[in-house]
Design a protein around this motif. Structure first.
Motif, PDB file in Angstrom:
ATOM      1  N   GLY A 161     113.072  51.687  42.340  1.00  0.00           N
ATOM      2  CA  GLY A 161     114.322  51.344  43.007  1.00  0.00           C
ATOM      3  C   GLY A 161     114.134  51.069  44.486  1.00  0.00           C
ATOM      4  O   GLY A 161     114.730  50.125  45.038  1.00  0.00           O
ATOM      5  N   GLN A 162     113.323  51.900  45.159  1.00  0.00           N
ATOM      6  CA  GLN A 162     113.051  51.690  46.572  1.00  0.00           C
ATOM      7  C   GLN A 162     112.371  50.342  46.810  1.00  0.00           C
ATOM      8  O   GLN A 162     112.746  49.589  47.716  1.00  0.00           O
ATOM      9  CB  GLN A 162     112.172  52.824  47.103  1.00  0.00           C
ATOM     10  CG  GLN A 162     112.861  54.172  47.137  1.00  0.00           C
ATOM     11  CD  GLN A 162     111.874  55.323  47.301  1.00  0.00           C
ATOM     12  OE1 GLN A 162     110.666  55.173  47.045  1.00  0.00           O
ATOM     13  NE2 GLN A 162     112.379  56.479  47.707  1.00  0.00           N
ATOM     14  N   ARG A 163     111.370  50.045  45.975  1.00  0.00           N
ATOM     15  CA  ARG A 163     110.633  48.795  46.150  1.00  0.00           C
ATOM     16  C   ARG A 163     111.536  47.585  45.861  1.00  0.00           C
ATOM     17  O   ARG A 163     111.445  46.537  46.534  1.00  0.00           O
ATOM     18  CB  ARG A 163     109.410  48.776  45.229  1.00  0.00           C
ATOM     19  CG  ARG A 163     108.530  47.522  45.398  1.00  0.00           C
ATOM     20  CD  ARG A 163     107.969  47.433  46.811  1.00  0.00           C
ATOM     21  NE  ARG A 163     107.270  46.169  47.004  1.00  0.00           N
ATOM     22  CZ  ARG A 163     105.979  45.980  46.740  1.00  0.00           C
ATOM     23  NH1 ARG A 163     105.245  46.995  46.264  1.00  0.00           N
ATOM     24  NH2 ARG A 163     105.407  44.819  46.956  1.00  0.00           N
ATOM     25  N   ALA A 164     112.403  47.719  44.893  1.00  0.00           N
ATOM     26  CA  ALA A 164     113.322  46.616  44.587  1.00  0.00           C
ATOM     27  C   ALA A 164     114.235  46.334  45.775  1.00  0.00           C
ATOM     28  O   ALA A 164     114.481  45.164  46.129  1.00  0.00           O
ATOM     29  CB  ALA A 164     114.137  46.941  43.341  1.00  0.00           C
ATOM     30  N   ALA A 165     114.756  47.379  46.398  1.00  0.00           N
ATOM     31  CA  ALA A 165     115.618  47.204  47.568  1.00  0.00           C
ATOM     32  C   ALA A 165     114.837  46.597  48.731  1.00  0.00           C
ATOM     33  O   ALA A 165     115.345  45.724  49.454  1.00  0.00           O
ATOM     34  CB  ALA A 165     116.227  48.544  47.972  1.00  0.00           C
ATOM     35  N   TRP A 166     113.594  47.067  48.896  1.00  0.00           N
ATOM     36  CA  TRP A 166     112.728  46.560  49.969  1.00  0.00           C
ATOM     37  C   TRP A 166     112.472  45.063  49.776  1.00  0.00           C
ATOM     38  O   TRP A 166     112.633  44.265  50.706  1.00  0.00           O
ATOM     39  CB  TRP A 166     111.415  47.344  49.960  1.00  0.00           C
ATOM     40  CG  TRP A 166     110.528  47.101  51.133  1.00  0.00           C
ATOM     41  CD1 TRP A 166     109.497  46.213  51.217  1.00  0.00           C
ATOM     42  CD2 TRP A 166     110.566  47.783  52.393  1.00  0.00           C
ATOM     43  NE1 TRP A 166     108.895  46.288  52.448  1.00  0.00           N
ATOM     44  CE2 TRP A 166     109.529  47.247  53.187  1.00  0.00           C
ATOM     45  CE3 TRP A 166     111.367  48.791  52.924  1.00  0.00           C
ATOM     46  CZ2 TRP A 166     109.280  47.684  54.489  1.00  0.00           C
ATOM     47  CZ3 TRP A 166     111.120  49.226  54.214  1.00  0.00           C
ATOM     48  CH2 TRP A 166     110.086  48.676  54.982  1.00  0.00           C
ATOM     49  N   ASP A 167     112.060  44.689  48.586  1.00  0.00           N
ATOM     50  CA  ASP A 167     111.739  43.285  48.313  1.00  0.00           C
ATOM     51  C   ASP A 167     112.978  42.399  48.366  1.00  0.00           C
ATOM     52  O   ASP A 167     112.907  41.242  48.794  1.00  0.00           O
ATOM     53  CB  ASP A 167     111.067  43.151  46.947  1.00  0.00           C
ATOM     54  CG  ASP A 167     109.659  43.734  46.925  1.00  0.00           C
ATOM     55  OD1 ASP A 167     109.104  43.970  48.023  1.00  0.00           O
ATOM     56  OD2 ASP A 167     109.126  43.969  45.821  1.00  0.00           O
ATOM     57  N   ALA A 168     114.125  42.944  47.936  1.00  0.00           N
ATOM     58  CA  ALA A 168     115.359  42.165  47.972  1.00  0.00           C
ATOM     59  C   ALA A 168     115.734  41.810  49.399  1.00  0.00           C
ATOM     60  O   ALA A 168     116.292  40.728  49.666  1.00  0.00           O
ATOM     61  CB  ALA A 168     116.491  42.944  47.303  1.00  0.00           C
ATOM     62  N   PHE A 169     115.437  42.717  50.353  1.00  0.00           N
ATOM     63  CA  PHE A 169     115.737  42.411  51.749  1.00  0.00           C
ATOM     64  C   PHE A 169     114.668  41.523  52.375  1.00  0.00           C
ATOM     65  O   PHE A 169     114.972  40.479  52.962  1.00  0.00           O
ATOM     66  CB  PHE A 169     115.898  43.682  52.586  1.00  0.00           C
ATOM     67  CG  PHE A 169     116.001  43.377  54.045  1.00  0.00           C
ATOM     68  CD1 PHE A 169     117.181  42.840  54.548  1.00  0.00           C
ATOM     69  CD2 PHE A 169     114.927  43.545  54.899  1.00  0.00           C
ATOM     70  CE1 PHE A 169     117.280  42.495  55.894  1.00  0.00           C
ATOM     71  CE2 PHE A 169     115.017  43.205  56.238  1.00  0.00           C
ATOM     72  CZ  PHE A 169     116.201  42.680  56.738  1.00  0.00           C
ATOM     73  N   TYR A 170     113.401  41.950  52.291  1.00  0.00           N
ATOM     74  CA  TYR A 170     112.348  41.228  53.011  1.00  0.00           C
ATOM     75  C   TYR A 170     111.936  39.920  52.337  1.00  0.00           C
ATOM     76  O   TYR A 170     111.410  39.018  53.008  1.00  0.00           O
ATOM     77  CB  TYR A 170     111.125  42.126  53.213  1.00  0.00           C
ATOM     78  CG  TYR A 170     111.302  43.079  54.367  1.00  0.00           C
ATOM     79  CD1 TYR A 170     111.273  42.619  55.680  1.00  0.00           C
ATOM     80  CD2 TYR A 170     111.544  44.425  54.153  1.00  0.00           C
ATOM     81  CE1 TYR A 170     111.467  43.488  56.746  1.00  0.00           C
ATOM     82  CE2 TYR A 170     111.733  45.300  55.207  1.00  0.00           C
ATOM     83  CZ  TYR A 170     111.693  44.826  56.504  1.00  0.00           C
ATOM     84  OH  TYR A 170     111.902  45.675  57.555  1.00  0.00           O
ATOM     85  N   GLY A 171     112.164  39.769  51.027  1.00  0.00           N
ATOM     86  CA  GLY A 171     111.782  38.544  50.345  1.00  0.00           C
ATOM     87  C   GLY A 171     112.345  37.288  51.001  1.00  0.00           C
ATOM     88  O   GLY A 171     111.587  36.358  51.348  1.00  0.00           O
TER      89      GLY A 171
END
Length: 400
Positions: A161-171
């Motif tokens: 979940g953390q990585r998904a949120a991270w990638d959703a922002f920085y992608g």
């Protein structure tokens, strides 16, 4: 402890040894990790906790105050946060903050370091030295950087979940950056904005958690008889001279945050303009707790200043010495003295350079007046003050 206090330390320790002399402690190894960090416990076990480090350190501090201490005894609690240490990884709930904010470039962002040889030799330039992946998060499979693997290890600690949120922002930020491919001053400004936004959203979590501690003290009737101190180990460059990081004796890193909320018997409010140092913290805490200050402590208690007094014999100057070279950011070894108006610095070791600044006329420290004959008397006075402080602090072994 000997005076009856319970002592606790939670968070960053960053020393070779384990803590001693504390009723309770729990520390992170080294600098710690922003996400799902490890903690070393008093049983010498290393455990991993799930969550964001600034929240977790505060959680442990509040739990100790609520459930682990003897509430009949006074306490001294040190809450040592990792934040906002490089590489400024914000909590997922704060990732989108400040993205609409345009931060103003400092006037000396494109400093040419004229007349300042040591400043020109550093390796902490936002433009030249800030890592595109580790610092600025521009990770893509086909891109490389010196610190890419370290960054990948950091984000590798995240859960799904953390990585998904991270990638959703920085992608989208990553895609936009490589598509536009800014160059020159446009790239310099882009790096500065990315740095500032990541830094500020990491600060936001720290601010929120300081608030949690203050709220707990107030809700439990502890605020009026507790000294609360907010400080840091140094100041930091936010683009001044084109830099990030610290270490130099220049104002941005020499001036250290220090805010105190005083117990109710103190009515002092507002700025205190006298010169204080981090070596003053220990004697202040000891005197406030009714403990004799050992003779070998070099600092002095701040209690007279906190009571609104103006001691006639208060220090008129500050001493500084940095000697970690060669090392990170390659800041040359130097020592110096600062008074209310002037600053004298000597860079030594593989360099021999002196710098003198008139902080009233040149607060940004852009003009080295060491060779200006108009400052001859000032220079002599500053050299005498420097020698006096080196003797006072027993720091003369390296001086020829």
């Amino acid at each position: 402890q000997k005076a009856g206090y319970q002592t606790a330390l939670i968070g960053k320790w960053h020393l070779e040894s384990l803590p001693t002399g504390f009723t309770y402690w729990e520390i992170v190894p080294g600098q710690g990790d922003y996400y799902n960090p490890d903690f070393i416990t008093q049983t010498n076990d290393t455990i991993q906790k799930h969550g964001y480090i600034t929240n977790l350190i505060t959680d442990d501090a509040l739990d100790w105050m609520e459930n682990k201490r003897d509430k009949e005894k006074p306490f001294c609690l040190l809450i040592h946060h990792k934040a906002i240490h490089r590489n400024w990884m914000a909590d997922t709930c704060n990732l989108a903050l400040y993205e609409d904010k345009e931060f103003a470039l400092p006037d000396n962002f494109f400093d040419d370091y004229n007349g300042r040889e040591a400043a020109a030799a550093q390796e902490m330039s936002i433009v030249k030295d800030m890592d595109m992946i580790y610092d600025l998060k521009m990770l893509r499979p086909d891109k490389e950087s010196r610190l890419k693997s370290l960054y990948e290890s950091f984000i590798g600690r995240m859960d799904e979940g953390q990585r998904a949120a991270w990638d959703a922002f920085y992608g989208p930020v990553i895609d936009d950056f490589y598509q536009k491919n800014p160059q020159g001053k446009d790239l310099a400004n882009w790096k500065f904005q990315r740095y500032m936004r990541d830094y500020m959203k990491t600060v936001k979590s720290l601010d929120d958690n300081v608030g949690r501690v203050l709220d707990y003290l107030e809700e439990n009737g502890l605020l009026d008889n507790t000294l609360v101190v907010y400080t840091s180990d140094q100041g930091f460059y936010m683009g001044e001279h084109g830099w990030f990081d610290k270490r130099f004796m220049y104002e941005e890193s020499m001036r250290t945050p220090l805010i105190m909320r005083l117990p109710k018997e103190f009515d002092r409010k507002g700025d205190i303009t006298e010169m204080v140092q981090n070596i003053d913290y220990a004697p202040t805490f000891l005197e406030l707790a009714g403990v004799k200050v050992p003779d070998d402590i070099q600092g002095v208690s701040l209690l007279p200043l906190l009571k609104g007094e103006k001691p006639a014999d208060w220090r008129r100057s500050l001493y500084y010495h940095f000697y970690e070279y060669p090392a990170e950011h390659m800041v040359k070894r130097h020592y110096g003295v600062r008074t209310d108006r002037y600053k004298l610095i000597h860079f030594y070791n593989d360099i021999d350079a002196w710098e003198l600044y008139d902080l009233e006329k040149d607060p940004a420290e852009m003009h080295n007046v060491i060779n200006d004959s108009a400052y001859g008397e000032v220079l002599a006075d500053m050299q005498a003050e420097l020698k006096k402080l080196q003797i006072l602090y027993n720091d003369t072994d390296f001086v020829k």
